[in-house]
Design a protein around this motif. Structure first.
Motif, PDB file in Angstrom:
ATOM      1  N   VAL A 150     112.432  89.526  21.887  1.00 56.27           N
ATOM      2  CA  VAL A 150     113.194  88.792  22.908  1.00 56.27           C
ATOM      3  C   VAL A 150     112.602  87.401  23.118  1.00 56.27           C
ATOM      4  O   VAL A 150     113.282  86.485  23.580  1.00 56.27           O
ATOM      5  CB  VAL A 150     113.229  89.545  24.249  1.00 56.27           C
ATOM      6  CG1 VAL A 150     114.036  90.823  24.135  1.00 56.27           C
ATOM      7  CG2 VAL A 150     111.816  89.834  24.776  1.00 56.27           C
ATOM      8  N   ILE A 154     113.277  83.831  24.946  1.00 59.25           N
ATOM      9  CA  ILE A 154     112.681  83.798  26.283  1.00 59.25           C
ATOM     10  C   ILE A 154     111.290  83.179  26.187  1.00 59.25           C
ATOM     11  O   ILE A 154     110.400  83.753  25.548  1.00 59.25           O
ATOM     12  CB  ILE A 154     112.567  85.209  26.896  1.00 59.25           C
ATOM     13  CG1 ILE A 154     113.940  85.868  27.026  1.00 59.25           C
ATOM     14  CG2 ILE A 154     111.889  85.141  28.265  1.00 59.25           C
ATOM     15  CD1 ILE A 154     113.885  87.304  27.539  1.00 59.25           C
ATOM     16  N   PHE A 249     119.553  92.496  19.543  1.00 61.21           N
ATOM     17  CA  PHE A 249     118.595  92.656  20.632  1.00 61.21           C
ATOM     18  C   PHE A 249     118.610  94.107  21.098  1.00 61.21           C
ATOM     19  O   PHE A 249     119.660  94.643  21.454  1.00 61.21           O
ATOM     20  CB  PHE A 249     118.935  91.719  21.798  1.00 61.21           C
ATOM     21  CG  PHE A 249     118.626  90.281  21.509  1.00 61.21           C
ATOM     22  CD1 PHE A 249     117.385  89.749  21.811  1.00 61.21           C
ATOM     23  CD2 PHE A 249     119.575  89.455  20.919  1.00 61.21           C
ATOM     24  CE1 PHE A 249     117.083  88.424  21.523  1.00 61.21           C
ATOM     25  CE2 PHE A 249     119.294  88.128  20.634  1.00 61.21           C
ATOM     26  CZ  PHE A 249     118.045  87.610  20.934  1.00 61.21           C
ATOM     27  N   THR A 255     117.268  90.328  28.005  1.00 56.84           N
ATOM     28  CA  THR A 255     117.768  88.965  27.762  1.00 56.84           C
ATOM     29  C   THR A 255     118.932  88.608  28.680  1.00 56.84           C
ATOM     30  O   THR A 255     119.502  87.518  28.568  1.00 56.84           O
ATOM     31  CB  THR A 255     118.204  88.796  26.296  1.00 56.84           C
ATOM     32  OG1 THR A 255     118.915  89.957  25.860  1.00 56.84           O
ATOM     33  CG2 THR A 255     116.985  88.603  25.398  1.00 56.84           C
TER      34      THR A 255
END
Length: 264
Positions: A150, A154, A249, A255
Motif C-alpha cells: 500500500v 501511501i 490491493f 487505501t
C-alpha cells in the motif's frame, strides 16, 4: 489451476512468500523456494509443497546480487526445464527518520526491494521470450507478479527507503507490462496492506498495537499471509489472462484512507 507450471517465489521461507509458495504448489505448480537465510525453514516449505504431489527445490540466493540471481535461474532451468511464474516477493525494511537514515540503510532496501525485483524479472522475461506460449500449459508466455505494498501510494514517515522502493516497484511493474505485453507476458503486482508477518510483528502482536492498527483498516481485521497467497495464485492463473499492468490491493480497505470517513 496451475498444473504443469513452474514457479519461482523469492523470499519464500517465511511470511507472505512462504504462504505463496505453498499456495502455488497446492494449485499444481512445481516451485523453487528462494531464501537468503534459514535453510531449515526453506526445506520445510519444500516438504510441504511436495506433499501436494508436485516438485519443489530450495535455493539460497540474495536477489540483490546479479551473479546469485543468474545462478538461481540457471539451476531452475536445469532442474525444471523452464519457468512460467515469477513471484518477486523478497523484501525488507531498515527504518529510520529521514535525517538519521544512513546511506547503507537506504541502499540495502533499494537493492533488495527494487533492484532484486528487476534482476529476477529480467531473467524470467528472457526465458519467457525464448520459449513463448505453450498451449495446454497457459494462455500467456509467462507471468510476473511483483510484490508491492500500500506504500506505493501511501507515504510513510520513518520509512522513506521502503516507501520509495515500493513506489519504484509500481513503475517497474507498469513499464515491464507495457514492454512485455505484446509478447504475451503478463506483469502485475499485488499490494498488501497490514499482514501478520515477521517484518511488522510490532504492529500487531499486542492487543494495544492491534487496536491502533485496526483504525487504519475499514474491514477491521489484520490480514493473513494466506490472503496474499490466494490473490497471487489467482492472478498468476489463466482466470486473470486479460489482467495486465494492474496492482491488486489486498489491504482490507487501507487505501480508502479511513480517517476521512469522519471528515479527516
Amino acid at each position: 489451476m496451475l498444473r504443469g507450471q513452474k514457479a519461482l517465489v523469492t523470499g519464500a521461507n517465511s511470511g507472505i512468500g512462504l504462504a505463496t509458495a505453498i499456495a502455488l504448489g497446492r494449485a499444481g505448480a512445481d516451485v523453487v523456494v528462494n531464501y537468503v537465510s534459514d535453510r531449515d525453514a526453506a526445506e520445510d516449505v519444500v516438504r510441504r509443497i511436495e506433499g501436494f504431489g508436485v516438485r519443489a527445490l530450495a535455493y539460497e540466493a540474495d536477489v540483490s546480487d546479479e551473479a546469485q540471481v543468474t545462478g538461481m535461474f540457471a539451476r531452475m532451468l536445469e532442474e525444471f526445464g523452464t519457468i512460467d511464474i515469477l513471484v518477486a516477493n523478497a523484501g525488507l525494511q531498515r527504518d529510520a527518520p529521514a535525517t538519521e537514515m544512513t546511506l547503507a540503510q537506504w541502499q540495502k532496501v533499494i537493492d533488495v526491494n527494487l533492484t532484486g525485483q528487476f534482476l529476477c524479472a529480467r531473467e524470467a522475461a528472457k526465458e519467457f521470450l525464448r520459449r513463448g506460449v505453450v498451449p495446454g500449459v497457459s494462455r500467456s508466455a509467462g507471468k510476473i507478479v511483483c510484490m508491492s505494498s500500500v506504500h506505493q501510494v501511501i507515504p510513510w514517515s520513518g520509512h522513506l527507503n521502503y516507501a520509495s522502493s515500493k513506489g519504484g516497484v509500481l513503475m517497474l511493474m507498469e513499464t515491464l507490462a507495457q514492454e512485455l505485453g505484446p509478447s504475451g507476458i503478463r506483469v502485475n503486482a499485488v499490494a498488501p496492506g497490514a499482514i501478520r508477518t515477521p517484518i511488522n510483528r510490532a504492529a500487531w502482536e499486542t492487543p494495544e498495537a492491534e487496536r491502533d492498527l485496526l483504525k487504519l483498516i475499514p474491514y477491521r481485521r489484520v490480514g493473513d499471509p494466506e490472503d496474499i497467497a490466494s490473490a497471487v495464485t489467482v492472478l498468476a492463473s489463466d482466470l486473470m489472462d486479460y489482467v495486465v499492468g494492474t496492482t491488486l490491493f489486498v489491504d482490507g480497505g487501507m487505501t480508502l484512507f479511513p480517517g476521512f470517513a469522519t471528515g479527516g
